[in-house]
Design a protein around this motif. Structure first.
Motif, PDB file in Angstrom:
ATOM      1  N   VAL A  88      42.250  44.868  22.243  1.00  0.00           N
ATOM      2  CA  VAL A  88      41.355  43.877  22.851  1.00  0.00           C
ATOM      3  C   VAL A  88      42.021  42.504  22.871  1.00  0.00           C
ATOM      4  CG1 VAL A  88      39.200  42.598  22.499  1.00  0.00           C
ATOM      5  CG2 VAL A  88      39.218  45.097  22.308  1.00  0.00           C
ATOM      6  N   ILE A  89      42.657  42.141  21.765  1.00  0.00           N
ATOM      7  CA  ILE A  89      43.317  40.830  21.674  1.00  0.00           C
ATOM      8  C   ILE A  89      44.418  40.717  22.721  1.00  0.00           C
ATOM      9  CG2 ILE A  89      44.721  39.345  20.201  1.00  0.00           C
ATOM     10  CD1 ILE A  89      43.158  40.520  17.808  1.00  0.00           C
ATOM     11  N   VAL A  90      45.236  41.766  22.837  1.00  0.00           N
ATOM     12  CA  VAL A  90      46.323  41.764  23.829  1.00  0.00           C
ATOM     13  C   VAL A  90      45.746  41.677  25.239  1.00  0.00           C
ATOM     14  CG1 VAL A  90      48.176  43.150  24.848  1.00  0.00           C
ATOM     15  CG2 VAL A  90      47.950  42.998  22.360  1.00  0.00           C
ATOM     16  N   GLY A  91      44.698  42.455  25.521  1.00  0.00           N
ATOM     17  CA  GLY A  91      44.091  42.434  26.844  1.00  0.00           C
ATOM     18  C   GLY A  91      43.493  41.089  27.187  1.00  0.00           C
ATOM     19  N   ALA A  92      42.884  40.428  26.200  1.00  0.00           N
ATOM     20  CA  ALA A  92      42.293  39.105  26.439  1.00  0.00           C
ATOM     21  C   ALA A  92      43.371  38.069  26.745  1.00  0.00           C
ATOM     22  CB  ALA A  92      41.474  38.677  25.223  1.00  0.00           C
ATOM     23  N   LEU A  93      44.478  38.134  26.024  1.00  0.00           N
ATOM     24  CA  LEU A  93      45.582  37.206  26.283  1.00  0.00           C
ATOM     25  C   LEU A  93      46.168  37.428  27.681  1.00  0.00           C
ATOM     26  CD1 LEU A  93      47.394  37.308  22.818  1.00  0.00           C
ATOM     27  CD2 LEU A  93      46.043  35.423  23.769  1.00  0.00           C
ATOM     28  N   MET A  94      46.275  38.698  28.081  1.00  0.00           N
ATOM     29  CA  MET A  94      46.775  39.007  29.429  1.00  0.00           C
ATOM     30  C   MET A  94      45.817  38.467  30.490  1.00  0.00           C
ATOM     31  SD  MET A  94      48.023  42.947  28.791  1.00  0.00           S
ATOM     32  CE  MET A  94      48.257  43.237  30.541  1.00  0.00           C
ATOM     33  N   ALA A  95      44.506  38.638  30.259  1.00  0.00           N
ATOM     34  CA  ALA A  95      43.514  38.193  31.242  1.00  0.00           C
ATOM     35  C   ALA A  95      43.506  36.680  31.398  1.00  0.00           C
ATOM     36  CB  ALA A  95      42.129  38.684  30.835  1.00  0.00           C
ATOM     37  N   ALA A  96      43.758  35.966  30.292  1.00  0.00           N
ATOM     38  CA  ALA A  96      43.705  34.507  30.329  1.00  0.00           C
ATOM     39  C   ALA A  96      44.793  33.905  31.205  1.00  0.00           C
ATOM     40  CB  ALA A  96      43.814  33.962  28.910  1.00  0.00           C
ATOM     41  N   TRP A  97      45.916  34.603  31.328  1.00  0.00           N
ATOM     42  CA  TRP A  97      47.039  34.042  32.097  1.00  0.00           C
ATOM     43  C   TRP A  97      47.515  34.937  33.241  1.00  0.00           C
ATOM     44  CZ3 TRP A  97      46.964  33.432  26.644  1.00  0.00           C
ATOM     45  CH2 TRP A  97      46.788  32.116  26.227  1.00  0.00           C
ATOM     46  N   LEU A  98      46.755  35.980  33.552  1.00  0.00           N
ATOM     47  CA  LEU A  98      47.211  36.901  34.592  1.00  0.00           C
ATOM     48  C   LEU A  98      47.176  36.229  35.963  1.00  0.00           C
ATOM     49  CD1 LEU A  98      48.094  39.845  35.105  1.00  0.00           C
ATOM     50  CD2 LEU A  98      45.705  40.332  35.653  1.00  0.00           C
ATOM     51  N   LEU A  99      48.247  36.413  36.713  1.00  0.00           N
ATOM     52  CA  LEU A  99      48.337  35.826  38.046  1.00  0.00           C
ATOM     53  C   LEU A  99      48.300  36.886  39.143  1.00  0.00           C
ATOM     54  CD1 LEU A  99      51.120  33.142  37.456  1.00  0.00           C
ATOM     55  CD2 LEU A  99      48.639  32.818  37.470  1.00  0.00           C
ATOM     56  N   VAL A 100      48.761  38.088  38.856  1.00  0.00           N
ATOM     57  CA  VAL A 100      48.864  39.140  39.861  1.00  0.00           C
ATOM     58  C   VAL A 100      47.701  40.106  39.705  1.00  0.00           C
ATOM     59  CG1 VAL A 100      50.277  41.021  40.771  1.00  0.00           C
ATOM     60  CG2 VAL A 100      51.364  38.964  39.848  1.00  0.00           C
ATOM     61  N   ARG A 101      47.030  40.418  40.815  1.00  0.00           N
ATOM     62  CA  ARG A 101      45.910  41.355  40.779  1.00  0.00           C
ATOM     63  C   ARG A 101      46.077  42.410  41.863  1.00  0.00           C
ATOM     64  NH1 ARG A 101      40.304  38.132  40.491  1.00  0.00           N
ATOM     65  NH2 ARG A 101      39.599  40.275  40.558  1.00  0.00           N
ATOM     66  N   LEU A 102      45.506  43.575  41.641  1.00  0.00           N
ATOM     67  CA  LEU A 102      45.534  44.632  42.640  1.00  0.00           C
ATOM     68  C   LEU A 102      44.681  44.238  43.839  1.00  0.00           C
ATOM     69  CD1 LEU A 102      45.067  47.781  40.375  1.00  0.00           C
ATOM     70  CD2 LEU A 102      47.154  47.102  41.565  1.00  0.00           C
ATOM     71  N   PRO A 103      44.957  44.820  45.012  1.00  0.00           N
ATOM     72  CA  PRO A 103      44.112  44.539  46.181  1.00  0.00           C
ATOM     73  C   PRO A 103      42.663  44.925  45.904  1.00  0.00           C
ATOM     74  CG  PRO A 103      46.114  45.705  46.825  1.00  0.00           C
ATOM     75  CD  PRO A 103      46.080  45.713  45.321  1.00  0.00           C
ATOM     76  N   PRO A 104      41.697  44.191  46.456  1.00  0.00           N
ATOM     77  CA  PRO A 104      40.284  44.520  46.236  1.00  0.00           C
ATOM     78  C   PRO A 104      39.979  45.959  46.630  1.00  0.00           C
ATOM     79  CG  PRO A 104      40.514  42.399  47.336  1.00  0.00           C
ATOM     80  CD  PRO A 104      41.883  43.019  47.315  1.00  0.00           C
ATOM     81  N   GLY A 105      39.306  46.663  45.777  1.00  0.00           N
ATOM     82  CA  GLY A 105      38.939  48.046  46.061  1.00  0.00           C
ATOM     83  C   GLY A 105      39.753  49.068  45.317  1.00  0.00           C
ATOM     84  N   VAL A 106      41.046  48.811  45.148  1.00  0.00           N
ATOM     85  CA  VAL A 106      41.925  49.779  44.482  1.00  0.00           C
ATOM     86  C   VAL A 106      41.531  49.956  43.026  1.00  0.00           C
ATOM     87  CG1 VAL A 106      44.308  50.264  43.761  1.00  0.00           C
ATOM     88  CG2 VAL A 106      43.843  49.321  46.039  1.00  0.00           C
ATOM     89  N   LEU A 107      41.224  48.854  42.363  1.00  0.00           N
ATOM     90  CA  LEU A 107      40.865  48.895  40.949  1.00  0.00           C
ATOM     91  C   LEU A 107      39.619  49.759  40.726  1.00  0.00           C
ATOM     92  CD1 LEU A 107      41.914  47.649  38.317  1.00  0.00           C
ATOM     93  CD2 LEU A 107      40.299  45.783  38.646  1.00  0.00           C
ATOM     94  N   GLU A 108      38.600  49.555  41.554  1.00  0.00           N
ATOM     95  CA  GLU A 108      37.362  50.310  41.407  1.00  0.00           C
ATOM     96  C   GLU A 108      37.592  51.809  41.603  1.00  0.00           C
ATOM     97  OE1 GLU A 108      37.732  47.565  43.064  1.00  0.00           O
ATOM     98  OE2 GLU A 108      36.195  46.128  42.468  1.00  0.00           O
ATOM     99  N   LEU A 109      38.411  52.164  42.583  1.00  0.00           N
ATOM    100  CA  LEU A 109      38.686  53.579  42.854  1.00  0.00           C
ATOM    101  C   LEU A 109      39.473  54.223  41.710  1.00  0.00           C
ATOM    102  CD1 LEU A 109      39.569  53.435  46.660  1.00  0.00           C
ATOM    103  CD2 LEU A 109      37.481  54.307  45.620  1.00  0.00           C
ATOM    104  N   CYS A 110      40.384  53.485  41.108  1.00  0.00           N
ATOM    105  CA  CYS A 110      41.161  54.016  39.980  1.00  0.00           C
ATOM    106  C   CYS A 110      40.252  54.280  38.774  1.00  0.00           C
ATOM    107  CB  CYS A 110      42.271  53.042  39.598  1.00  0.00           C
ATOM    108  SG  CYS A 110      43.613  52.940  40.804  1.00  0.00           S
ATOM    109  N   ILE A 111      39.361  53.329  38.489  1.00  0.00           N
ATOM    110  CA  ILE A 111      38.433  53.498  37.371  1.00  0.00           C
ATOM    111  C   ILE A 111      37.517  54.692  37.624  1.00  0.00           C
ATOM    112  CG2 ILE A 111      36.511  52.458  36.109  1.00  0.00           C
ATOM    113  CD1 ILE A 111      37.777  49.722  36.647  1.00  0.00           C
ATOM    114  N   ALA A 112      36.979  54.781  38.855  1.00  0.00           N
ATOM    115  CA  ALA A 112      36.065  55.875  39.190  1.00  0.00           C
ATOM    116  C   ALA A 112      36.755  57.230  39.043  1.00  0.00           C
ATOM    117  CB  ALA A 112      35.543  55.700  40.613  1.00  0.00           C
ATOM    118  N   GLY A 113      38.010  57.319  39.491  1.00  0.00           N
ATOM    119  CA  GLY A 113      38.751  58.576  39.379  1.00  0.00           C
ATOM    120  C   GLY A 113      38.931  59.003  37.934  1.00  0.00           C
TER     121      GLY A 113
END
Length: 253
Positions: A88-113
């Motif tokens: 959780v700590i590592v993920g929070a640090l990544m989220a605080a400074w993340l600049l690159v994101r997947l195209p909208p929609g791809v993330l939701e489909l990956c989670i659903a799969g």
């Protein structure tokens, strides 16, 4: 100015509706194990400013999940939490400074799969539920939670395989989600979000959520493990189908 008007920048009627909805959705999560938080964010997304949606939802869910974890404390799998927390700590640090994101929609489909595979595919081998996998799950789902607020089904799918009985599953899931939502205070604090404007509404929804959790746990204790497992699986499936619809909609937009 009435009490309801003081809770948030939203109109009094919406403040009251969200407070009552928090009671209902917390009861759903406590009795079925999952789903309440996703239902809550679906409704909040229709009436709240986009900038406030994920941080306010995160703090309300922190209160709901922390209350559920406290009420089921003896059933929490502490070994899972001990490894999940560093992730959780590592993920929070990544989220605080993340600049690159997947195209909208791809993330939701990956989670659903992944969720559908976890519900209806073969059981995960024991080695996939070890410390490394638990750490990775903590990091990845915390990152997703801060970016899109959709990590509940993913965490639920992971906990489904590591906890077979209903009370340990609900308790451990609540503890994991509490840690994730707590990290949002750091992530959105760094981003400059002003929690003070929404503090009254968050507190009202948290109190209502605690009442809903108490009522939901009373219902949970009346369910058999088999019936709970069936409800949990179908709730995850419905959430996954919703994610597929969201993902396809965003990809085709």
């Amino acid at each position: 100015m009435s009490f309801l008007e003081l809770l948030s920048p939203l109109p009094p009627g919406l403040n009251l509706s969200l407070t009552l909805l928090s009671l209902l959705t917390s009861g759903i999560s406590a009795s079925v194990g999952i789903g309440g938080g996703t239902l809550l964010i679906m409704v909040m997304a229709q009436i709240m400013p986009a900038a406030a949606l994920i941080p306010v939802h995160g703090m309300v869910q922190l209160g709901s999940n922390a209350g559920r974890a406290a009420l089921t404390w003896p059933h929490i799998d502490r070994q899972v939490i001990a490894v999940f927390l560093p992730g959780v700590i590592v993920g929070a640090l990544m989220a605080a400074w993340l600049l690159v994101r997947l195209p909208p929609g791809v993330l939701e489909l990956c989670i659903a799969g992944f969720v559908l595979l976890s519900c209806w595919g073969p059981s995960l081998p024991k080695r996939s539920l070890g410390n490394k996998a638990t750490f990775a799950a903590g990091a990845v789902t915390t990152l997703l939670s801060s970016l899109v607020g959709a990590s509940g089904p993913l965490v639920g799918a992971f906990i489904k395989h590591s906890q077979t009985a209903r009370l340990p599953r609900v308790a451990t899931f609540a503890a994991c989600m509490s840690l994730q939502h707590l990290s949002k205070a750091f992530v959105f604090g760094v981003a400059g979000f002003v929690f003070r404007e929404w503090l009254g509404l968050m507190l009202a929804m948290i109190v209502a959520g605690l009442l809903g959790t108490w009522l939901g746990l009373k219902l949970l204790r009346g369910l058999s493990d088999q019936r709970f497992d069936t409800l949990f699986k179908w709730m995850l499936t419905l959430l996954a189908l919703r994610l597929i619809w969201m993902g396809v909609s965003r990809l085709s937009a």
